[in-house]
Design a protein around this motif. Structure first.
Motif, mmCIF file in Angstrom:
data_model
loop_
_atom_site.group_PDB
_atom_site.id
_atom_site.type_symbol
_atom_site.label_atom_id
_atom_site.label_comp_id
_atom_site.label_asym_id
_atom_site.label_seq_id
_atom_site.Cartn_x
_atom_site.Cartn_y
_atom_site.Cartn_z
ATOM 1 N N ASP A 190 -3.868 11.446 7.644
ATOM 2 C CA ASP A 190 -4.140 10.230 6.880
ATOM 3 C C ASP A 190 -4.862 10.525 5.570
ATOM 4 O O ASP A 190 -5.185 9.604 4.821
ATOM 5 N N SER A 191 -5.127 11.795 5.296
ATOM 6 C CA SER A 191 -5.748 12.162 4.022
ATOM 7 C C SER A 191 -4.709 12.066 2.908
ATOM 8 O O SER A 191 -3.515 12.252 3.126
ATOM 9 N N GLY A 192 -5.178 11.761 1.702
ATOM 10 C CA GLY A 192 -4.275 11.727 0.551
ATOM 11 C C GLY A 192 -4.689 10.702 -0.476
ATOM 12 O O GLY A 192 -5.807 10.184 -0.466
ATOM 13 N N GLN A 251 -8.594 9.168 -3.801
ATOM 14 C CA GLN A 251 -8.435 10.291 -2.881
ATOM 15 C C GLN A 251 -9.318 10.068 -1.654
ATOM 16 O O GLN A 251 -10.531 9.963 -1.758
ATOM 17 N N THR A 273 -5.183 5.590 -8.199
ATOM 18 C CA THR A 273 -5.233 6.204 -6.871
ATOM 19 C C THR A 273 -6.673 6.559 -6.496
ATOM 20 O O THR A 273 -7.506 6.831 -7.349
ATOM 21 N N ILE A 305 3.306 2.455 2.838
ATOM 22 C CA ILE A 305 2.749 2.474 4.187
ATOM 23 C C ILE A 305 3.304 1.286 4.960
ATOM 24 O O ILE A 305 3.282 0.157 4.477
ATOM 25 N N TYR A 339 -4.429 7.148 -2.031
ATOM 26 C CA TYR A 339 -4.107 5.760 -1.700
ATOM 27 C C TYR A 339 -4.080 4.926 -2.981
ATOM 28 O O TYR A 339 -4.912 5.104 -3.873
ATOM 29 N N LEU A 360 0.650 5.653 0.241
ATOM 30 C CA LEU A 360 -0.080 6.893 0.517
ATOM 31 C C LEU A 360 0.770 8.045 0.017
ATOM 32 O O LEU A 360 1.906 8.238 0.480
ATOM 33 N N ASN A 361 0.219 8.764 -0.946
ATOM 34 C CA ASN A 361 0.949 9.873 -1.569
ATOM 35 C C ASN A 361 2.313 9.410 -2.075
ATOM 36 O O ASN A 361 3.346 10.054 -1.849
ATOM 37 N N TRP A 377 0.837 -1.205 0.000
ATOM 38 C CA TRP A 377 0.000 0.000 0.000
ATOM 39 C C TRP A 377 0.868 1.249 0.000
ATOM 40 O O TRP A 377 1.911 1.300 0.656
ATOM 41 N N ARG A 424 -1.998 1.250 11.828
ATOM 42 C CA ARG A 424 -2.187 0.785 10.459
ATOM 43 C C ARG A 424 -1.909 -0.714 10.417
ATOM 44 O O ARG A 424 -0.819 -1.158 10.755
ATOM 45 N N THR A 454 -7.852 7.809 12.950
ATOM 46 C CA THR A 454 -7.425 8.620 11.817
ATOM 47 C C THR A 454 -7.434 10.107 12.155
ATOM 48 O O THR A 454 -8.214 10.581 12.980
#
Length: 448
Positions: A189-191, A214, A212, A167, A193, A162-163, A160, A173, A185
């Motif tokens: 944790d935004s972004g 969002q 991806t 991860i 994936y 993220l940005n 995985w 996680r 969260t």
């Protein structure tokens, strides 16, 4: 008698030779590849270690636990090993076994090989990130659950990002096969994936990258705090009621309530909304509350009193002293108060000149809304003069009310008043006279 015994022994031996034990099959050995690529043809081999003489041995290949479907068979005439070419299909995945039996002699018990594990490798294709909840906008502290689904592929490993950064598995996680769970969260944790699905056969690696997705974590809106200011336009007055939340991801819908009635609502891209309400000065109080909603709703804890009373006099000026180690006056505290007013503005003057607000070279102002203001003075040559204060409405300074003036300087403050001097010296003279009288009376009585 001897002849009879001899004949019996011959008969018994003859009968025994007629019931020899049947031949025994050894355990077959199955071998072949441990992994095979889907739709490729591979060969498995089955060899019997012990062959009965003059027997044709049937070797059959089965999926363990399923003898109804023959995957391959071979008749071994002279002890040669059986060969099973197989076009690999998905159902071949699992445990295989070889069964050996005498083809034309049912008295010989069949034997079974040990199980052979076969992994059927299907190259991975078309990885996709699926959000379990179906929502890509969530509030903080909600658990995020993602699944990496592939259209095809077996024995797949998942990674995985993220940005564009991998991860790692942490306390918050957690990875489980093709699933990712993120607990507790926050906005961090935004972004974007994405997942990477990998499998391999021999030295060939098959890889599929998902597109991806969002994911946005929103901060729940905090309890809104209501406040208001007063606006004068021509001869009419309005209250500008502000609903403000310290936290919360916009857009936020603010609603203003007066008891059970909704006065208005507005959706804004920040954390503050303003409502304009016509008012009349001196009316009875109105009680207002704010509600904020950005997907999660929060309401003001307390009702806010909306009441506007104009400033009224008298405006009084009181003061107190601060003395130093030699009992000299070193500081002075002025307190200016108005008898009425909910939105009072205070101004301080020295010798008729307005003092700049808040702080100066020898003074410091402290406002104590809504009815008083404090002026702290350092007593020196710079602070000498006549002081007064004025009170007016914040929204209308055309009718300022003035206090009486108070003159001060260092010499005046530290000079003993004439009345005090008179009292002190009068008291001293009175005491001295009393002492003299007492002494005279004592002298007269001593002569008697």
């Amino acid at each position: 008698m001897a002849i009879i015994l001899h004949l019996s022994f011959v008969v018994i031996v003859g009968l025994g030779s007629c019931y020899d034990d049947p031949p025994v099959l050894g355990q077959p050995r199955l071998y072949g590849p441990d992994a095979a690529l889907l739709k490729n043809t591979v060969e498995f081999y089955c060899r019997l270690s012990v062959y009965p003489k003059n027997e044709t041995i049937l070797l059959q290949l089965f999926k363990e636990g399923d003898r109804d479907k023959i995957l391959g068979e071979y008749s071994s005439l002279n002890g040669e090993q059986g060969v099973f070419p197989i076009l690999i299909k998905p159902f071949h995945d699992g445990f295989l076994e070889c069964v050996a039996s005498a083809q034309n002699n049912t008295s010989i018990e069949p034997t079974v090989s040990k199980s052979h594990r076969l992994r059927v490798i299907e190259p991975v294709k078309n990885a996709e990130v699926v959000v379990s909840s179906g929502q890509t906008e969530l509030f903080e502290n909600k658990t995020l659950e993602l699944e990496c689904k592939v259209a095809k592929g077996t024995y797949v490993n998942y990674y995985w990002l993220l940005n564009e950064e991998e991860i790692s598995d942490t306390t918050y996680r957690h990875f489980n096969d093709n699933q990712l769970k993120v607990f507790r969260t926050t906005s961090k944790d935004s972004g974007l994936y994405m997942c990477i699905a990998l499998n391999s056969y021999n030295e060939t690696i098959y890889q599929s990258n998902s597109s991806t997705v969002q994911i946005t974590f929103k901060a729940a809106v905090s309890t809104p705090q209501p406040s208001f200011t007063v606006l004068k336009e021509n001869m009419s007055y309005s209250a500008l009621v502000s609903c403000h939340s310290l936290r919360g991801t916009p857009p936020i819908t603010f609603t203003l309530h007066e008891f059970d009635d909704e006065i208005g609502n507005v959706t804004v891209d920040d954390r503050n909304a303003t409502f304009k309400i016509p008012i009349a000065l001196g009316q009875h109080a109105r009680w207002l509350k704010c509600t904020a909603d950005n997907g999660q709703q929060s309401t003001s804890k307390d009702w806010m009193e909306l009441k506007v009373v104009p400033v009224e006099g008298p405006v009084t000026l009181q003061y107190s002293y601060d003395t130093g180690s030699n009992f000299a006056v070193v500081g002075l505290t002025f307190n200016c108060t108005a008898s009425k007013g909910t939105h009072v503005k205070f101004e301080w003057f020295l010798n008729g000149t307005l003092l700049p607000h808040t702080r100066g070279p020898f003074y410091h102002m402290v406002n104590v809304p809504p009815k008083s203001s404090i002026l702290l003075l350092a007593v020196d040559r710079r602070s000498a003069g006549t002081y007064h204060c004025e009170a007016s409405d914040e929204f209308d300074n055309t009718t300022a009310i003035r206090s009486r003036g108070k003159y001060l300087d260092k010499e005046v403050l530290n000079r003993i008043p004439d009345v005090v001097v008179a009292v002190v010296f009068g008291s001293f003279a009175f005491i001295l006279a009393l002492v003299c009288i007492c002494c005279g009376i004592g002298f007269v009585y001593s002569k008697m």
